[in-house]
Enzyme design. Structure first.
Site, PDB file in Angstrom:
ATOM      1  N   LYS A  68       0.844  -1.201   0.000  1.00  0.00           N
ATOM      2  CA  LYS A  68       0.000   0.000   0.000  1.00  0.00           C
ATOM      3  C   LYS A  68       0.875   1.245   0.000  1.00  0.00           C
ATOM      4  O   LYS A  68       0.651   2.183  -0.767  1.00  0.00           O
ATOM      5  CB  LYS A  68      -0.904   0.015   1.248  1.00  0.00           C
ATOM      6  N   GLN A 112      -4.402  -1.755  10.121  1.00  0.00           N
ATOM      7  CA  GLN A 112      -4.325  -3.057   9.452  1.00  0.00           C
ATOM      8  C   GLN A 112      -4.868  -4.155  10.375  1.00  0.00           C
ATOM      9  O   GLN A 112      -4.493  -4.255  11.538  1.00  0.00           O
ATOM     10  CB  GLN A 112      -2.861  -3.337   9.059  1.00  0.00           C
ATOM     11  N   ASP A 135     -11.074   2.733   4.858  1.00  0.00           N
ATOM     12  CA  ASP A 135     -11.396   1.298   4.780  1.00  0.00           C
ATOM     13  C   ASP A 135     -12.917   1.087   4.709  1.00  0.00           C
ATOM     14  O   ASP A 135     -13.370   0.018   4.307  1.00  0.00           O
ATOM     15  CB  ASP A 135     -10.910   0.596   6.059  1.00  0.00           C
TER      16      ASP A 135
HETATM   17  N1  GUN Z   1      -6.665  -7.001   6.495  1.00  0.00           N
HETATM   18  C1  GUN Z   1      -7.004  -7.703   5.379  1.00  0.00           C
HETATM   19  N2  GUN Z   1      -7.646  -6.904   4.486  1.00  0.00           N
HETATM   20  C2  GUN Z   1      -7.719  -5.683   5.056  1.00  0.00           C
HETATM   21  C3  GUN Z   1      -8.265  -4.443   4.621  1.00  0.00           C
HETATM   22  O1  GUN Z   1      -8.834  -4.305   3.520  1.00  0.00           O
HETATM   23  N3  GUN Z   1      -8.127  -3.406   5.489  1.00  0.00           N
HETATM   24  C4  GUN Z   1      -7.505  -3.542   6.700  1.00  0.00           C
HETATM   25  N4  GUN Z   1      -7.444  -2.465   7.479  1.00  0.00           N
HETATM   26  N5  GUN Z   1      -7.002  -4.679   7.138  1.00  0.00           N
HETATM   27  C5  GUN Z   1      -7.098  -5.742   6.311  1.00  0.00           C
END
Ligand code: GUN
Length: 306
Positions: A68, A112, A135
Protein backbone atom coordinates in the site's frame (compact mmCIF):
# COMPACT_ATOMS: atom_id res chain seq x y z
CA UNK A 1 -19.22 -46.73 -27.23
CA UNK A 2 -20.50 -44.89 -24.14
CA UNK A 3 -16.95 -44.83 -22.76
CA UNK A 4 -15.72 -43.26 -26.00
CA UNK A 5 -18.38 -40.52 -25.79
CA UNK A 6 -17.50 -39.73 -22.19
CA UNK A 7 -13.85 -39.48 -23.17
CA UNK A 8 -14.78 -37.11 -25.99
CA UNK A 9 -16.84 -34.92 -23.65
CA UNK A 10 -14.01 -34.81 -21.13
CA UNK A 11 -11.58 -33.80 -23.86
CA UNK A 12 -13.93 -31.14 -25.19
CA UNK A 13 -14.19 -29.64 -21.72
CA UNK A 14 -10.48 -28.98 -21.80
CA UNK A 15 -11.03 -26.70 -24.79
CA UNK A 16 -13.79 -24.60 -23.27
CA UNK A 17 -12.06 -21.28 -22.81
CA UNK A 18 -12.37 -19.44 -19.53
CA UNK A 19 -11.67 -15.76 -19.44
CA UNK A 20 -8.99 -14.84 -16.90
CA UNK A 21 -9.99 -11.67 -15.07
CA UNK A 22 -6.64 -9.95 -14.56
CA UNK A 23 -6.65 -6.76 -12.50
CA UNK A 24 -3.86 -5.11 -14.54
CA UNK A 25 -6.00 -3.43 -17.26
CA UNK A 26 -8.61 -2.40 -14.68
CA UNK A 27 -5.98 -0.77 -12.47
CA UNK A 28 -4.44 0.94 -15.52
CA UNK A 29 -7.79 2.44 -16.41
CA UNK A 30 -8.60 3.57 -12.86
CA UNK A 31 -5.12 4.91 -12.14
CA UNK A 32 -5.21 7.13 -15.24
CA UNK A 33 -8.28 8.87 -13.83
CA UNK A 34 -6.91 8.91 -10.27
CA UNK A 35 -3.69 10.60 -11.44
CA UNK A 36 -5.69 13.44 -12.98
CA UNK A 37 -7.46 13.96 -9.65
CA UNK A 38 -4.15 13.85 -7.76
CA UNK A 39 -2.78 16.49 -10.15
CA UNK A 40 -5.84 18.71 -9.64
CA UNK A 41 -5.46 18.42 -5.86
CA UNK A 42 -1.76 19.18 -6.13
CA UNK A 43 -2.66 22.44 -7.95
CA UNK A 44 -4.50 23.36 -4.74
CA UNK A 45 -1.47 22.29 -2.65
CA UNK A 46 -3.23 19.19 -1.39
CA UNK A 47 -1.41 15.86 -1.34
CA UNK A 48 -3.70 12.93 -0.46
CA UNK A 49 -2.23 11.40 2.70
CA UNK A 50 -2.72 8.00 4.30
CA UNK A 51 -1.70 6.90 7.80
CA UNK A 52 -1.39 3.14 8.24
CA UNK A 53 -1.23 1.63 11.72
CA UNK A 54 0.40 -1.78 11.94
CA UNK A 55 0.47 -3.76 15.18
CA UNK A 56 2.87 -6.68 15.62
CA UNK A 57 4.79 -8.54 12.93
CA UNK A 58 2.26 -10.70 11.08
CA UNK A 59 4.19 -11.45 7.82
CA UNK A 60 1.12 -11.16 5.57
CA UNK A 61 0.07 -7.84 7.15
CA UNK A 62 3.60 -6.48 6.74
CA UNK A 63 3.56 -7.31 3.01
CA UNK A 64 0.09 -5.76 2.50
CA UNK A 65 1.13 -2.58 4.31
CA UNK A 66 4.39 -2.31 2.36
CA UNK A 67 2.52 -2.70 -0.93
CA UNK A 68 0.00 0.00 0.00
CA UNK A 69 2.80 2.37 1.03
CA UNK A 70 4.72 1.82 -2.25
CA UNK A 71 1.59 2.30 -4.37
CA UNK A 72 0.82 5.63 -2.69
CA UNK A 73 4.36 6.94 -3.10
CA UNK A 74 4.52 5.83 -6.75
CA UNK A 75 1.38 7.86 -7.38
CA UNK A 76 2.65 11.04 -5.69
CA UNK A 77 0.54 10.65 -2.58
CA UNK A 78 1.70 10.81 1.01
CA UNK A 79 1.86 7.66 3.11
CA UNK A 80 3.26 6.89 6.53
CA UNK A 81 3.22 3.61 8.39
CA UNK A 82 3.21 3.59 12.20
CA UNK A 83 4.33 0.27 13.64
CA UNK A 84 3.63 -0.80 17.22
CA UNK A 85 4.59 -3.73 19.37
CA UNK A 86 2.11 -6.58 19.75
CA UNK A 87 1.53 -5.68 23.41
CA UNK A 88 0.45 -2.05 22.89
CA UNK A 89 -2.62 -1.38 25.06
CA UNK A 90 -5.98 -0.49 23.58
CA UNK A 91 -5.90 2.89 25.34
CA UNK A 92 -2.48 3.76 23.88
CA UNK A 93 -3.74 2.83 20.43
CA UNK A 94 -6.92 4.92 20.85
CA UNK A 95 -4.92 7.91 21.93
CA UNK A 96 -2.58 7.54 18.93
CA UNK A 97 -5.54 7.39 16.57
CA UNK A 98 -6.96 10.54 18.15
CA UNK A 99 -3.70 12.32 17.21
CA UNK A 100 -4.05 11.06 13.64
CA UNK A 101 -7.65 12.30 13.55
CA UNK A 102 -6.36 15.80 14.35
CA UNK A 103 -3.46 15.67 11.88
CA UNK A 104 -4.32 17.49 8.61
CA UNK A 105 -1.55 15.67 6.72
CA UNK A 106 -3.64 12.52 6.82
CA UNK A 107 -6.92 12.42 4.92
CA UNK A 108 -7.20 8.66 5.45
CA UNK A 109 -6.43 6.40 8.42
CA UNK A 110 -6.19 2.62 8.14
CA UNK A 111 -5.60 0.17 10.98
CA UNK A 112 -4.33 -3.06 9.45
CA UNK A 113 -6.34 -6.08 10.58
CA UNK A 114 -6.28 -8.49 12.29
CA UNK A 115 -5.44 -6.91 15.64
CA UNK A 116 -4.17 -8.88 18.65
CA UNK A 117 -6.87 -10.53 20.80
CA UNK A 118 -6.58 -8.11 23.74
CA UNK A 119 -7.75 -5.27 21.48
CA UNK A 120 -11.38 -4.84 20.44
CA UNK A 121 -11.08 -4.19 16.70
CA UNK A 122 -14.44 -2.46 16.30
CA UNK A 123 -13.76 -0.08 19.22
CA UNK A 124 -10.49 0.90 17.54
CA UNK A 125 -12.09 1.29 14.10
CA UNK A 126 -14.90 3.38 15.59
CA UNK A 127 -12.33 5.72 17.12
CA UNK A 128 -11.26 6.78 13.60
CA UNK A 129 -12.97 9.95 12.37
CA UNK A 130 -15.58 8.44 9.97
CA UNK A 131 -14.56 11.02 7.34
CA UNK A 132 -11.03 9.57 7.43
CA UNK A 133 -12.12 5.91 7.54
CA UNK A 134 -10.95 5.03 4.02
CA UNK A 135 -11.40 1.30 4.78
CA UNK A 136 -15.13 1.95 5.23
CA UNK A 137 -15.24 -0.25 8.33
CA UNK A 138 -16.54 2.34 10.84
CA UNK A 139 -20.06 1.43 12.09
CA UNK A 140 -21.35 4.72 10.68
CA UNK A 141 -19.86 4.02 7.24
CA UNK A 142 -21.10 0.42 7.18
CA UNK A 143 -24.54 1.73 8.20
CA UNK A 144 -24.49 4.25 5.35
CA UNK A 145 -23.54 1.49 2.90
CA UNK A 146 -26.32 -0.78 4.15
CA UNK A 147 -28.82 2.09 3.85
CA UNK A 148 -27.78 2.67 0.24
CA UNK A 149 -25.80 5.90 0.70
CA UNK A 150 -22.16 4.85 1.02
CA UNK A 151 -19.44 7.31 2.06
CA UNK A 152 -16.46 4.95 1.69
CA UNK A 153 -17.03 1.49 0.22
CA UNK A 154 -14.73 -1.15 1.78
CA UNK A 155 -11.81 -1.57 -0.61
CA UNK A 156 -11.95 -5.27 -1.51
CA UNK A 157 -15.70 -5.39 -2.25
CA UNK A 158 -15.35 -2.06 -4.11
CA UNK A 159 -12.52 -3.53 -6.18
CA UNK A 160 -14.65 -6.57 -7.01
CA UNK A 161 -17.45 -4.29 -8.27
CA UNK A 162 -14.94 -2.48 -10.51
CA UNK A 163 -13.60 -5.81 -11.84
CA UNK A 164 -17.13 -7.02 -12.63
CA UNK A 165 -17.85 -3.70 -14.32
CA UNK A 166 -14.66 -3.64 -16.42
CA UNK A 167 -15.23 -7.19 -17.68
CA UNK A 168 -18.93 -6.51 -18.25
CA UNK A 169 -20.13 -9.35 -16.04
CA UNK A 170 -23.90 -9.06 -15.61
CA UNK A 171 -25.21 -9.11 -12.03
CA UNK A 172 -28.82 -7.94 -12.47
CA UNK A 173 -31.14 -10.88 -11.94
CA UNK A 174 -28.20 -13.24 -11.44
CA UNK A 175 -27.50 -15.48 -8.49
CA UNK A 176 -24.41 -14.38 -6.58
CA UNK A 177 -23.09 -16.82 -4.01
CA UNK A 178 -20.67 -15.40 -1.47
CA UNK A 179 -18.61 -17.86 0.54
CA UNK A 180 -17.43 -16.10 3.70
CA UNK A 181 -19.24 -13.68 6.01
CA UNK A 182 -16.43 -11.41 7.21
CA UNK A 183 -16.94 -7.71 7.98
CA UNK A 184 -14.15 -6.91 5.50
CA UNK A 185 -15.49 -8.74 2.43
CA UNK A 186 -18.57 -10.97 2.80
CA UNK A 187 -20.99 -8.64 4.57
CA UNK A 188 -20.30 -5.47 2.53
CA UNK A 189 -20.35 -7.59 -0.64
CA UNK A 190 -23.90 -8.72 0.18
CA UNK A 191 -24.93 -5.10 0.45
CA UNK A 192 -23.31 -4.06 -2.84
CA UNK A 193 -24.58 -6.98 -4.91
CA UNK A 194 -28.12 -6.93 -3.56
CA UNK A 195 -28.89 -3.20 -3.72
CA UNK A 196 -29.59 -1.22 -6.88
CA UNK A 197 -25.99 -0.05 -7.29
CA UNK A 198 -23.67 -0.46 -10.26
CA UNK A 199 -23.15 -4.25 -10.47
CA UNK A 200 -26.00 -4.80 -8.01
CA UNK A 201 -29.55 -6.16 -8.31
CA UNK A 202 -28.38 -9.75 -7.85
CA UNK A 203 -30.05 -12.39 -5.72
CA UNK A 204 -27.48 -13.14 -3.04
CA UNK A 205 -26.77 -16.25 -1.01
CA UNK A 206 -24.24 -16.10 1.81
CA UNK A 207 -22.42 -19.31 2.73
CA UNK A 208 -20.06 -19.80 5.66
CA UNK A 209 -18.22 -22.43 7.65
CA UNK A 210 -21.49 -23.98 8.91
CA UNK A 211 -23.17 -24.17 5.47
CA UNK A 212 -23.90 -27.79 4.73
CA UNK A 213 -23.42 -28.95 2.06
CA UNK A 214 -21.53 -25.98 0.59
CA UNK A 215 -21.50 -27.59 -2.86
CA UNK A 216 -25.32 -27.44 -3.07
CA UNK A 217 -25.11 -23.61 -3.15
CA UNK A 218 -21.87 -23.05 -5.05
CA UNK A 219 -23.20 -25.22 -7.90
CA UNK A 220 -26.07 -22.72 -8.39
CA UNK A 221 -23.89 -19.62 -8.64
CA UNK A 222 -23.74 -17.33 -11.67
CA UNK A 223 -21.18 -15.31 -9.73
CA UNK A 224 -19.17 -17.03 -7.02
CA UNK A 225 -17.16 -14.95 -4.56
CA UNK A 226 -14.80 -16.96 -2.39
CA UNK A 227 -13.51 -15.09 0.67
CA UNK A 228 -12.77 -17.66 3.35
CA UNK A 229 -9.00 -17.82 3.81
CA UNK A 230 -9.17 -21.58 3.26
CA UNK A 231 -6.71 -22.61 0.52
CA UNK A 232 -8.32 -24.34 -2.49
CA UNK A 233 -11.67 -24.77 -0.71
CA UNK A 234 -13.62 -24.47 -3.98
CA UNK A 235 -12.91 -27.41 -6.26
CA UNK A 236 -14.05 -28.21 -9.79
CA UNK A 237 -16.88 -30.51 -8.62
CA UNK A 238 -18.48 -27.52 -6.81
CA UNK A 239 -19.00 -25.23 -9.80
CA UNK A 240 -21.02 -25.00 -13.01
CA UNK A 241 -19.52 -24.11 -16.37
CA UNK A 242 -21.33 -20.73 -16.66
CA UNK A 243 -20.01 -19.32 -13.41
CA UNK A 244 -17.82 -16.22 -13.01
CA UNK A 245 -15.45 -16.81 -10.09
CA UNK A 246 -13.93 -14.06 -7.96
CA UNK A 247 -11.23 -15.48 -5.72
CA UNK A 248 -10.44 -13.17 -2.80
CA UNK A 249 -8.10 -15.60 -1.00
CA UNK A 250 -4.40 -14.88 -0.68
CA UNK A 251 -3.18 -17.90 1.28
CA UNK A 252 0.38 -18.77 2.14
CA UNK A 253 0.83 -22.55 1.93
CA UNK A 254 4.09 -24.15 3.08
CA UNK A 255 5.88 -26.37 0.57
CA UNK A 256 9.31 -27.83 -0.31
CA UNK A 257 10.29 -24.92 -2.58
CA UNK A 258 13.29 -22.68 -1.94
CA UNK A 259 10.98 -19.98 -0.50
CA UNK A 260 9.31 -22.57 1.70
CA UNK A 261 5.81 -21.53 0.66
CA UNK A 262 3.61 -20.57 -2.24
CA UNK A 263 0.57 -18.31 -2.53
CA UNK A 264 -2.79 -19.71 -3.58
CA UNK A 265 -6.40 -18.61 -3.52
CA UNK A 266 -9.55 -20.08 -1.98
CA UNK A 267 -10.31 -21.65 -5.37
CA UNK A 268 -8.43 -24.53 -6.95
CA UNK A 269 -7.42 -22.48 -10.00
CA UNK A 270 -5.81 -25.38 -11.87
CA UNK A 271 -8.89 -27.55 -11.49
CA UNK A 272 -11.48 -24.81 -12.15
CA UNK A 273 -9.95 -22.61 -14.88
CA UNK A 274 -10.97 -23.94 -18.28
CA UNK A 275 -14.25 -25.18 -16.80
CA UNK A 276 -15.91 -21.85 -16.06
CA UNK A 277 -16.94 -18.68 -17.89
CA UNK A 278 -14.35 -16.55 -16.11
CA UNK A 279 -12.09 -16.59 -13.08
CA UNK A 280 -9.69 -14.21 -11.30
CA UNK A 281 -6.09 -15.34 -10.87
CA UNK A 282 -4.17 -15.32 -7.56
CA UNK A 283 -1.98 -13.31 -7.52
CA UNK A 284 -2.93 -10.61 -10.03
CA UNK A 285 -6.70 -10.62 -9.46
CA UNK A 286 -8.49 -9.08 -6.49
CA UNK A 287 -5.36 -8.14 -4.47
CA UNK A 288 -4.20 -5.17 -6.60
CA UNK A 289 -7.81 -3.96 -6.87
CA UNK A 290 -7.97 -3.55 -3.07
CA UNK A 291 -4.96 -1.23 -3.08
CA UNK A 292 -6.31 0.72 -6.06
CA UNK A 293 -9.62 1.34 -4.29
CA UNK A 294 -7.78 2.44 -1.13
CA UNK A 295 -6.10 5.14 -3.20
CA UNK A 296 -9.45 6.16 -4.71
CA UNK A 297 -11.05 6.37 -1.24
CA UNK A 298 -8.13 8.45 0.05
CA UNK A 299 -8.41 10.85 -2.90
CA UNK A 300 -12.12 11.15 -2.13
CA UNK A 301 -11.31 11.94 1.52
CA UNK A 302 -8.77 14.57 0.43
CA UNK A 303 -11.30 16.15 -1.94
CA UNK A 304 -13.84 16.27 0.87
CA UNK A 305 -11.25 18.09 2.99
CA UNK A 306 -11.32 15.53 5.82
N1 GUN B 1 -6.67 -7.00 6.49
C1 GUN B 1 -7.00 -7.70 5.38
N2 GUN B 1 -7.65 -6.90 4.49
C2 GUN B 1 -7.72 -5.68 5.06
C3 GUN B 1 -8.26 -4.44 4.62
O1 GUN B 1 -8.83 -4.31 3.52
N3 GUN B 1 -8.13 -3.41 5.49
C4 GUN B 1 -7.50 -3.54 6.70
N4 GUN B 1 -7.44 -2.47 7.48
N5 GUN B 1 -7.00 -4.68 7.14
C5 GUN B 1 -7.10 -5.74 6.31
Amino acid sequence: MIKKEILLINNLEKFINSKILYSKPVVEKLIAHARKEIKQLSNQNIVPGLAVVLIGDNPASKIYVRNKHKFFLTNHCHSETFTFDLNISQDELLSFIEDLNQNNKFHGILVQLPLPNHIDSQVVINSINPSKDVDGFHSENLGKLFLGHPRFIPCTPYGIVELLDYYDIETTGKHAVIVGRSNIVGKPMVSLLSQSFKKGNATVTVCHSKTNPLRKYTLQADILIAATGVPNLITSDMINKHVNIIDVGINRVEDDSEKGYHICGDVDFKGCSGKVNSITPVPGGVGPMTIMMLLINTIKAAKNGS
